[in-house]
Design a protein around this motif. Sequence first.
Motif, PDB file in Angstrom:
ATOM      1  N   VAL B  66     -27.676   4.810  37.935  1.00  0.00           N
ATOM      2  CA  VAL B  66     -26.913   5.762  37.157  1.00  0.00           C
ATOM      3  C   VAL B  66     -27.523   7.110  36.831  1.00  0.00           C
ATOM      4  N   VAL B  67     -28.658   6.862  36.377  1.00  0.00           N
ATOM      5  CA  VAL B  67     -29.248   8.358  36.076  1.00  0.00           C
ATOM      6  C   VAL B  67     -29.439   9.132  37.245  1.00  0.00           C
ATOM      7  N   GLU B  68     -29.923   8.809  38.169  1.00  0.00           N
ATOM      8  CA  GLU B  68     -29.888   9.203  39.511  1.00  0.00           C
ATOM      9  C   GLU B  68     -28.902  10.143  39.777  1.00  0.00           C
ATOM     10  N   ARG B  69     -27.560   9.296  39.722  1.00  0.00           N
ATOM     11  CA  ARG B  69     -26.332   9.825  40.357  1.00  0.00           C
ATOM     12  C   ARG B  69     -25.900  10.925  39.302  1.00  0.00           C
ATOM     13  N   VAL B  70     -26.046  10.809  37.893  1.00  0.00           N
ATOM     14  CA  VAL B  70     -25.670  11.748  37.020  1.00  0.00           C
ATOM     15  C   VAL B  70     -26.656  13.374  37.358  1.00  0.00           C
ATOM     16  N   LEU B  71     -28.012  12.973  37.612  1.00  0.00           N
ATOM     17  CA  LEU B  71     -28.807  14.078  37.727  1.00  0.00           C
ATOM     18  C   LEU B  71     -28.311  14.905  39.193  1.00  0.00           C
ATOM     19  N   ARG B  72     -28.001  13.915  40.327  1.00  0.00           N
ATOM     20  CA  ARG B  72     -27.417  14.844  41.543  1.00  0.00           C
ATOM     21  C   ARG B  72     -26.022  15.442  41.440  1.00  0.00           C
ATOM     22  N   GLU B  73     -25.188  14.637  40.731  1.00  0.00           N
ATOM     23  CA  GLU B  73     -23.902  15.351  40.548  1.00  0.00           C
ATOM     24  C   GLU B  73     -24.077  16.658  39.654  1.00  0.00           C
ATOM     25  N   ARG B  74     -24.798  16.592  38.717  1.00  0.00           N
ATOM     26  CA  ARG B  74     -24.771  17.909  37.708  1.00  0.00           C
ATOM     27  C   ARG B  74     -25.798  18.772  38.077  1.00  0.00           C
ATOM     28  N   LEU B  75     -26.826  18.588  38.814  1.00  0.00           N
ATOM     29  CA  LEU B  75     -27.847  19.379  38.988  1.00  0.00           C
ATOM     30  C   LEU B  75     -28.140  19.805  40.599  1.00  0.00           C
ATOM     31  N   SER B  76     -27.657  18.810  41.522  1.00  0.00           N
ATOM     32  CA  SER B  76     -27.735  19.029  42.965  1.00  0.00           C
ATOM     33  C   SER B  76     -29.346  19.534  43.182  1.00  0.00           C
ATOM     34  N   PRO B  77     -30.333  18.564  42.687  1.00  0.00           N
ATOM     35  CA  PRO B  77     -31.664  18.909  42.863  1.00  0.00           C
ATOM     36  C   PRO B  77     -31.850  18.675  44.413  1.00  0.00           C
ATOM     37  N   THR B  78     -33.147  19.305  44.955  1.00  0.00           N
ATOM     38  CA  THR B  78     -33.477  19.304  46.225  1.00  0.00           C
ATOM     39  C   THR B  78     -33.908  17.818  46.626  1.00  0.00           C
ATOM     40  N   LYS B  79     -34.588  17.092  45.603  1.00  0.00           N
ATOM     41  CA  LYS B  79     -34.827  15.645  45.801  1.00  0.00           C
ATOM     42  C   LYS B  79     -34.912  15.108  44.414  1.00  0.00           C
ATOM     43  N   ILE B  80     -34.426  13.728  44.474  1.00  0.00           N
ATOM     44  CA  ILE B  80     -34.871  12.854  43.282  1.00  0.00           C
ATOM     45  C   ILE B  80     -36.163  12.248  43.403  1.00  0.00           C
ATOM     46  N   PRO B 131     -28.036  19.554  27.285  1.00  0.00           N
ATOM     47  CA  PRO B 131     -27.152  18.825  26.382  1.00  0.00           C
ATOM     48  C   PRO B 131     -25.840  18.307  27.200  1.00  0.00           C
ATOM     49  N   GLU B 132     -25.542  19.014  28.006  1.00  0.00           N
ATOM     50  CA  GLU B 132     -24.250  18.270  28.767  1.00  0.00           C
ATOM     51  C   GLU B 132     -24.696  17.245  29.541  1.00  0.00           C
ATOM     52  N   ILE B 133     -25.906  17.279  30.058  1.00  0.00           N
ATOM     53  CA  ILE B 133     -26.301  16.264  31.220  1.00  0.00           C
ATOM     54  C   ILE B 133     -26.777  14.956  30.207  1.00  0.00           C
ATOM     55  N   ASP B 134     -27.377  15.209  29.096  1.00  0.00           N
ATOM     56  CA  ASP B 134     -27.650  14.032  28.330  1.00  0.00           C
ATOM     57  C   ASP B 134     -26.207  13.506  27.935  1.00  0.00           C
ATOM     58  N   ALA B 135     -25.254  14.067  27.406  1.00  0.00           N
ATOM     59  CA  ALA B 135     -23.727  13.444  27.236  1.00  0.00           C
ATOM     60  C   ALA B 135     -23.260  12.884  28.416  1.00  0.00           C
ATOM     61  N   ALA B 136     -23.544  13.520  29.526  1.00  0.00           N
ATOM     62  CA  ALA B 136     -23.000  12.901  30.830  1.00  0.00           C
ATOM     63  C   ALA B 136     -23.588  11.482  31.209  1.00  0.00           C
ATOM     64  N   LEU B 137     -25.026  11.349  30.862  1.00  0.00           N
ATOM     65  CA  LEU B 137     -25.762  10.184  30.831  1.00  0.00           C
ATOM     66  C   LEU B 137     -25.199   9.106  29.786  1.00  0.00           C
ATOM     67  N   GLN B 138     -24.847   9.650  28.776  1.00  0.00           N
ATOM     68  CA  GLN B 138     -24.714   8.785  27.664  1.00  0.00           C
ATOM     69  C   GLN B 138     -23.060   7.910  28.183  1.00  0.00           C
ATOM     70  N   GLN B 139     -22.345   9.023  28.471  1.00  0.00           N
ATOM     71  CA  GLN B 139     -21.012   8.199  29.177  1.00  0.00           C
ATOM     72  C   GLN B 139     -21.210   7.393  30.318  1.00  0.00           C
ATOM     73  N   ALA B 140     -21.944   7.919  31.078  1.00  0.00           N
ATOM     74  CA  ALA B 140     -22.191   7.206  32.379  1.00  0.00           C
ATOM     75  C   ALA B 140     -22.535   5.594  32.183  1.00  0.00           C
ATOM     76  N   LEU B 141     -23.727   5.830  31.361  1.00  0.00           N
ATOM     77  CA  LEU B 141     -24.523   4.714  31.115  1.00  0.00           C
ATOM     78  C   LEU B 141     -23.478   3.593  30.108  1.00  0.00           C
ATOM     79  N   GLY B 142     -22.978   4.178  29.093  1.00  0.00           N
ATOM     80  CA  GLY B 142     -21.864   3.426  28.331  1.00  0.00           C
ATOM     81  C   GLY B 142     -20.728   2.716  29.206  1.00  0.00           C
ATOM     82  N   ARG B 143     -20.293   3.374  30.069  1.00  0.00           N
ATOM     83  CA  ARG B 143     -19.136   2.916  31.054  1.00  0.00           C
ATOM     84  C   ARG B 143     -19.805   1.884  32.061  1.00  0.00           C
ATOM     85  N   TRP B 144     -21.042   2.152  32.418  1.00  0.00           N
ATOM     86  CA  TRP B 144     -21.744   0.998  33.356  1.00  0.00           C
ATOM     87  C   TRP B 144     -21.949  -0.366  32.446  1.00  0.00           C
TER      88      TRP B 144
END
Lengths: 146, 146
Positions: B66-80, B131-144
């Motif tokens: 869940v954390v990996e996916r939020v980071l990928r969606e929000r930040l499009s990093p080169t790699k996790i 702040p947005e990523i932290d909020a997205a993580l809270q939402q995604a983890l809550g749903r999960w």
Amino acid sequence: MTLQDHCPLCAADGGVPIWHGDKLRVIRAAEAGFPAFYRVVWNRHVAEFSDLSAADRSLCMEAVTVVERVLRERLSPTKINLAALGNMVAHLHWHVIARYDWDSHFPAAVWAPAQRPRDEAREAEIVHQLPEIDAALQQALGRWAA
Amino acid sequence: MTLQDHCPLCAADGGVPIWHGDKLRVIRAAEAGFPAFYRVVWNRHVAEFSDLSAADRSLCMEAVTVVERVLRERLSPTKINLAALGNMVAHLHWHVIARYDWDSHFPAAVWAPAQRPRDEAREAEIVHQLPEIDAALQQALGRWAA
């Protein structure tokens, strides 16, 4: 299996082949200073752990767990290190490394600068056990996959 | 929850608290040069991943996913980068790190020597989004977890 041009883990096993399954394989790496260094390599080319389905993620981590348990049982390391980085080779592979408080880098990561000289006598004791550990891994992975 | 004397991850959250569940929590770390660096911390004191039951291993890695996916969606990093080392603090925690080809260490591990100076402007762009990523993580983890 999707083959990616220029991906070393599509082109070759990536180390001493220990066990090969439909979806993943286990190899032993040759990393100086860390004789009990294995990798669980996903056969198909995917970059990120979250590219796998939930069932495949579970399968992958259960293989990692089988390897970890054999290393713990056979070697009683100070710590097991697990990592999926993929910055150099973006083909999913899990490092499973037996670490010792006497190894050249402990407690730092194996990728960090060395903390002390290598202890070649103690390394040799582990190298001496590798044939038995490789065989134990083959047995444990075979049982797990059956 | 088993509390171990002198274990910093038994004594405190271990970072900026993002989400807290019955069995695990997610914190944001403060590691210089890597602003999008989160950790999934198992609440109970266990040292090794294979100390968990199969159900708990699955739960743990699904939280990592869940954390990996939020980071990928929000930040499009080169790699996790994912890692459970625990050489310093032998209380199970998973590093989940968004890496960029411009970061100070890429393609080396974050524990390796730096490859180049830090790019403070690009780091600041990520810090601005936290702040947005932290909020997205809270939402995604809550749903999960629901």
